[in-house]
Every structure is written in C-alpha cells, then in structure tokens.
Design a protein around this motif. Structure first.
Motif, PDB file in Angstrom:
ATOM      1  N   LEU A   1      -0.539   0.804 -11.125  1.00 48.23           N
ATOM      2  CA  LEU A   1      -0.303   1.105 -12.542  1.00 48.23           C
ATOM      3  C   LEU A   1       1.145   0.796 -12.932  1.00 48.23           C
ATOM      4  N   ILE A   2       2.089   1.156 -12.069  1.00 51.41           N
ATOM      5  CA  ILE A   2       3.498   0.866 -12.351  1.00 51.41           C
ATOM      6  C   ILE A   2       3.703  -0.636 -12.537  1.00 51.41           C
ATOM      7  N   ALA A   3       3.119  -1.427 -11.647  1.00 52.21           N
ATOM      8  CA  ALA A   3       3.257  -2.883 -11.753  1.00 52.21           C
ATOM      9  C   ALA A   3       2.642  -3.395 -13.052  1.00 52.21           C
ATOM     10  N   ALA A   4       1.479  -2.845 -13.412  1.00 56.15           N
ATOM     11  CA  ALA A   4       0.812  -3.263 -14.652  1.00 56.15           C
ATOM     12  C   ALA A   4       1.633  -2.898 -15.881  1.00 56.15           C
ATOM     13  N   GLN A   5       2.351  -1.786 -15.814  1.00 55.25           N
ATOM     14  CA  GLN A   5       3.205  -1.374 -16.935  1.00 55.25           C
ATOM     15  C   GLN A   5       4.428  -2.273 -17.055  1.00 55.25           C
ATOM     16  N   LEU A   6       4.950  -2.757 -15.930  1.00 56.49           N
ATOM     17  CA  LEU A   6       6.146  -3.588 -15.945  1.00 56.49           C
ATOM     18  C   LEU A   6       5.855  -5.042 -16.306  1.00 56.49           C
TER      19      LEU A   6
ATOM     20  N   TRP B   1      -1.872   7.289  -4.571  1.00 55.38           N
ATOM     21  CA  TRP B   1      -0.551   6.678  -4.561  1.00 55.38           C
ATOM     22  C   TRP B   1      -0.653   5.156  -4.733  1.00 55.38           C
ATOM     23  N   VAL B   2      -1.586   4.524  -4.041  1.00 54.11           N
ATOM     24  CA  VAL B   2      -1.790   3.078  -4.225  1.00 54.11           C
ATOM     25  C   VAL B   2      -2.137   2.778  -5.677  1.00 54.11           C
ATOM     26  N   ASN B   3      -3.012   3.579  -6.254  1.00 47.77           N
ATOM     27  CA  ASN B   3      -3.395   3.375  -7.657  1.00 47.77           C
ATOM     28  C   ASN B   3      -2.193   3.537  -8.592  1.00 47.77           C
ATOM     29  N   GLU B   4      -1.323   4.485  -8.271  1.00 48.89           N
ATOM     30  CA  GLU B   4      -0.127   4.708  -9.097  1.00 48.89           C
ATOM     31  C   GLU B   4       0.804   3.495  -9.036  1.00 48.89           C
ATOM     32  N   ILE B   5       0.978   2.923  -7.859  1.00 48.46           N
ATOM     33  CA  ILE B   5       1.810   1.725  -7.728  1.00 48.46           C
ATOM     34  C   ILE B   5       1.214   0.570  -8.518  1.00 48.46           C
TER      35      ILE B   5
ATOM     36  N   VAL C   1       0.829  -1.205   0.000  1.00 47.59           N
ATOM     37  CA  VAL C   1       0.000   0.000   0.000  1.00 47.59           C
ATOM     38  C   VAL C   1       0.867   1.260   0.000  1.00 47.59           C
ATOM     39  N   GLY C   2       2.167   1.089  -0.311  1.00 50.02           N
ATOM     40  CA  GLY C   2       2.980   2.271  -0.594  1.00 50.02           C
ATOM     41  C   GLY C   2       3.698   2.922   0.555  1.00 50.02           C
ATOM     42  N   ASN C   3       4.211   2.142   1.500  1.00 49.61           N
ATOM     43  CA  ASN C   3       4.971   2.732   2.608  1.00 49.61           C
ATOM     44  C   ASN C   3       6.109   3.612   2.099  1.00 49.61           C
ATOM     45  N   ASN C   4       6.405   4.669   2.857  1.00 48.84           N
ATOM     46  CA  ASN C   4       7.475   5.583   2.442  1.00 48.84           C
ATOM     47  C   ASN C   4       8.360   6.058   3.586  1.00 48.84           C
ATOM     48  N   THR C   5       8.440   5.264   4.688  1.00 47.33           N
ATOM     49  CA  THR C   5       9.340   5.644   5.777  1.00 47.33           C
ATOM     50  C   THR C   5      10.402   4.606   6.064  1.00 47.33           C
ATOM     51  N   THR C   6      10.316   3.439   5.453  1.00 40.60           N
ATOM     52  CA  THR C   6      11.416   2.490   5.612  1.00 40.60           C
ATOM     53  C   THR C   6      12.655   3.094   4.955  1.00 40.60           C
ATOM     54  N   ALA C   7      13.834   2.794   5.487  1.00 40.85           N
ATOM     55  CA  ALA C   7      15.056   3.503   5.099  1.00 40.85           C
ATOM     56  C   ALA C   7      15.306   3.487   3.598  1.00 40.85           C
ATOM     57  N   CYS C   8      14.995   2.365   2.943  1.00 35.81           N
ATOM     58  CA  CYS C   8      15.327   2.256   1.519  1.00 35.81           C
ATOM     59  C   CYS C   8      14.424   3.094   0.621  1.00 35.81           C
ATOM     60  N   THR C   9      13.343   3.656   1.172  1.00 33.35           N
ATOM     61  CA  THR C   9      12.486   4.534   0.370  1.00 33.35           C
ATOM     62  C   THR C   9      12.882   6.002   0.517  1.00 33.35           C
ATOM     63  N   MET C  10      13.844   6.286   1.378  1.00 29.95           N
ATOM     64  CA  MET C  10      14.217   7.670   1.643  1.00 29.95           C
ATOM     65  C   MET C  10      15.374   8.118   0.755  1.00 29.95           C
ATOM     66  N   SER C  11      15.555   9.415   0.678  1.00 34.10           N
ATOM     67  CA  SER C  11      16.668  10.004  -0.070  1.00 34.10           C
ATOM     68  C   SER C  11      17.509  10.843   0.885  1.00 34.10           C
ATOM     69  N   ASN C  12      18.727  10.399   1.133  1.00 34.67           N
ATOM     70  CA  ASN C  12      19.614  11.089   2.080  1.00 34.67           C
ATOM     71  C   ASN C  12      18.945  11.247   3.443  1.00 34.67           C
ATOM     72  N   GLY C  13      18.218  10.211   3.840  1.00 32.63           N
ATOM     73  CA  GLY C  13      17.552  10.220   5.134  1.00 32.63           C
ATOM     74  C   GLY C  13      16.270  11.017   5.180  1.00 32.63           C
ATOM     75  N   GLN C  14      15.875  11.586   4.045  1.00 33.23           N
ATOM     76  CA  GLN C  14      14.661  12.393   3.993  1.00 33.23           C
ATOM     77  C   GLN C  14      13.517  11.605   3.356  1.00 33.23           C
ATOM     78  N   GLN C  15      12.358  11.713   3.971  1.00 34.41           N
ATOM     79  CA  GLN C  15      11.184  11.023   3.482  1.00 34.41           C
ATOM     80  C   GLN C  15      10.702  11.626   2.163  1.00 34.41           C
ATOM     81  N   LEU C  16      10.374  10.774   1.221  1.00 33.47           N
ATOM     82  CA  LEU C  16       9.854  11.232  -0.067  1.00 33.47           C
ATOM     83  C   LEU C  16       8.336  11.306  -0.021  1.00 33.47           C
ATOM     84  N   ASP C  17       7.774  12.336  -0.617  1.00 33.52           N
ATOM     85  CA  ASP C  17       6.321  12.506  -0.625  1.00 33.52           C
ATOM     86  C   ASP C  17       5.642  11.381  -1.396  1.00 33.52           C
ATOM     87  N   ALA C  18       4.520  10.909  -0.860  1.00 35.05           N
ATOM     88  CA  ALA C  18       3.726   9.902  -1.555  1.00 35.05           C
ATOM     89  C   ALA C  18       3.311  10.427  -2.922  1.00 35.05           C
ATOM     90  N   GLY C  19       3.577   9.630  -3.955  1.00 34.08           N
ATOM     91  CA  GLY C  19       3.196  10.017  -5.303  1.00 34.08           C
ATOM     92  C   GLY C  19       4.204  10.878  -6.019  1.00 34.08           C
TER      93      GLY C  19
END
Length: 279
Positions: free
Chosen positions: A180-185, A174-178, A114-132
């Motif tokens: 869609l990304i999977a469907a495109q891949l 954001w969930v819908n976008e993910i 469902v699009g988590n964005n706080t686990t370390a590997c989703t961050m950029s230089n320790g900063q949280q990336l905005d959903a979407g």
C-alpha cells in the motif's frame, strides 16, 4: 519468525529475521551479471544489449535468481543484473543504488520485498522495530521514496513488485501495508514508477496465501506434482509459510540453493522477468 503471530521478528526466515542478517553477512550476497566484468562493463554491455535491468530483492528474489535469468533467455532487449541479499530491505537497496546506476546505467529497475526488519538500517538505536509499527512504516516509506527518487533521477523507470502473501497474519498484514505504501508513492513520479502484481499472483491463489497451485505444463511426479497440484511455498524446514523452496533451505541456511525442483521459484522468477519484459 519466532511465531506466526509475532510482530517483533518478521523475517523471510521462520527462525528469525536475525538469521537473515547473519546470513547477509556470511553469504556476502548474490549479484549476477553474466559474462562481462571490469571497469568498462557498462559500455561493453550496452554494445550487446539495448537495456540494462537491475533487479533488487530479499531472500525470495535471491532463491529465484536462476529462474529470473532464465526468463530473459533468447531476448535481445534486456540484460538483467540481480542484486539480492537474504534479509535485506529497501533501506539497504537505496544505499546500493547509486553504485549500480553508475556501473550499469539501467533503464529499468525493479524491487520486491516481504518486509525484513533485522537488517541494521531498519533498526532504531540497535533495536528491532515491530513489523507494521509506525516507526517501521516510516522507515520503509522513507527508503522507498529515496529509492524511487534516485532511480527516476537517473532516467530509469521503476517497477515495484508487490510482495507475495505469507502465512503469518502479522507478516501478511505487514506485506500488504508495504504494498500500500508503494502504491501511495507511485503517483508522485509521473508514471515512471509502476506497480506489478505478477510476482505476487504467481505464487498465491489470486493474492491469498496457499502452499499449492495447479501443476504447470511439464511438471510431473518427479517434480512433486501430485493429483494435479504442486507445492509453491516452503512446507518444511527453514522458511515455512514464507519462502518458495518446498523443502526449505539446505542446512537451514541461505548459502545453498534449493535441493529439489521448486515450482515456486520457477514461477516467481519468471514473473519478475515478465514484469520487466512486458510491463
């Protein structure tokens, strides 16, 4: 989630994606593979079952684990292994995948997010990336590409389960976008990556967010069935509008299971199992 409209913190916890990350560390995880352990686990399980299935997910999969297992009762084809952590994301799972492949030699691998964005590997230089945001989209696209490629190279087929709708407009987009990304891949893998809507539909009104659905056969007043409908999403406590346990998580954490009957967990877990058993 700090607010329904916030793109900064999109998490499977209404309080904050950050709580998901803390929980992931504290809870240590929840990896079920009943019965056999030790260095020869893969060989031993292969003697008992024809096909190993590894099921990845975040908190919604985690909270549905016992019902996923129930969905495989009585079958002699699949042995499920649930590898789910609250707050985790595909960029975590692609790191876990090689070890799971080596241990279980699965022929089917599924994942749901469902699009988590706080686990370390989703961050950029320790900063949280905005959903979407484009940066987070790129993160998910890269992780899913790596996950699909690694799984397919091992000889497994992959099922991407579309994430269910959530109440927040930002989170839902954001969930819908993910999805869609999977469907495109998926078409890039010669039919070995398929998309399933079963889990998404199991706890929604034909893909639209709802907190209630008609009661299942056998569900009664004690279970929360009233006037023919029952809660299938969290309506109080932690995780409102995202999670499945109607009362939220006990003590506001992921460390304890739902303290009441959860029709949402029953349906979601059964759908994840069904997607594997009847692709």
């Amino acid at each position: 989630m700090k607010s329904k409209g916030s793109a900064r913190t999109w998490t499977a916890s209404r309080r904050s994606w950050g709580s998901g990350l803390v929980t992931m560390v504290v809870a240590v995880g929840f990896f079920i593979s009943n019965g056999i352990s030790g260095e020869n686990v893969a060989a031993a399980t292969n003697r008992l079952h024809k096909t190993q299935a590894v099921i990845y997910g975040d908190s919604l999969t985690w909270e549905s684990t016992k019902y996923i297992a129930r969905g495989f009762l009585g079958n002699t084809t699949y042995r499920p292994h649930v590898h789910a952590y609250p707050g985790s994301a595909p960029c975590d799972w692609v790191e876990w995948l090689p070890a799971d492949i080596a241990k279980y030699h699965p022929t089917v691998i599924s994942l749901t997010t469902v699009g988590n964005n706080t686990t370390a590997c989703t961050m950029s230089n320790g900063q949280q990336l905005d959903a979407g945001s484009q940066a987070l989209q790129d993160n998910y696209r890269t992780a899913l590409t790596g996950f699909f490629s690694t799984a397919i190279a091992s000889g497994a087929r992959v099922i991407f389960n579309q994430g269910p709708p959530v109440e927040s407009p930002v989170g839902n987009a954001w969930v819908n976008e993910i999805n869609l990304i999977a469907a495109q891949l998926a078409p890039n893998y010669g039919g070995k990556v398929t998309i399933s809507s079963a889990a998404r539909l199991s706890v929604s009104n034909n893909g639209v967010f709802t907190t209630t659905l008609p009661c299942l056969a056998g569900e009664n007043k004690k279970d929360g069935c009233s006037a023919g409908v029952i809660d299938v999403r969290t309506v109080s406590g932690d995780g409102v509008g995202v999670h499945l346990c109607r009362n939220g998580f006990v003590g506001g954490t992921f460390r304890k299971p739902c303290d009441v009957y959860s029709s949402g967990e029953v349906r979601f877990g059964a759908a994840l199992a069904q997607a594997i058993r009847n692709p």
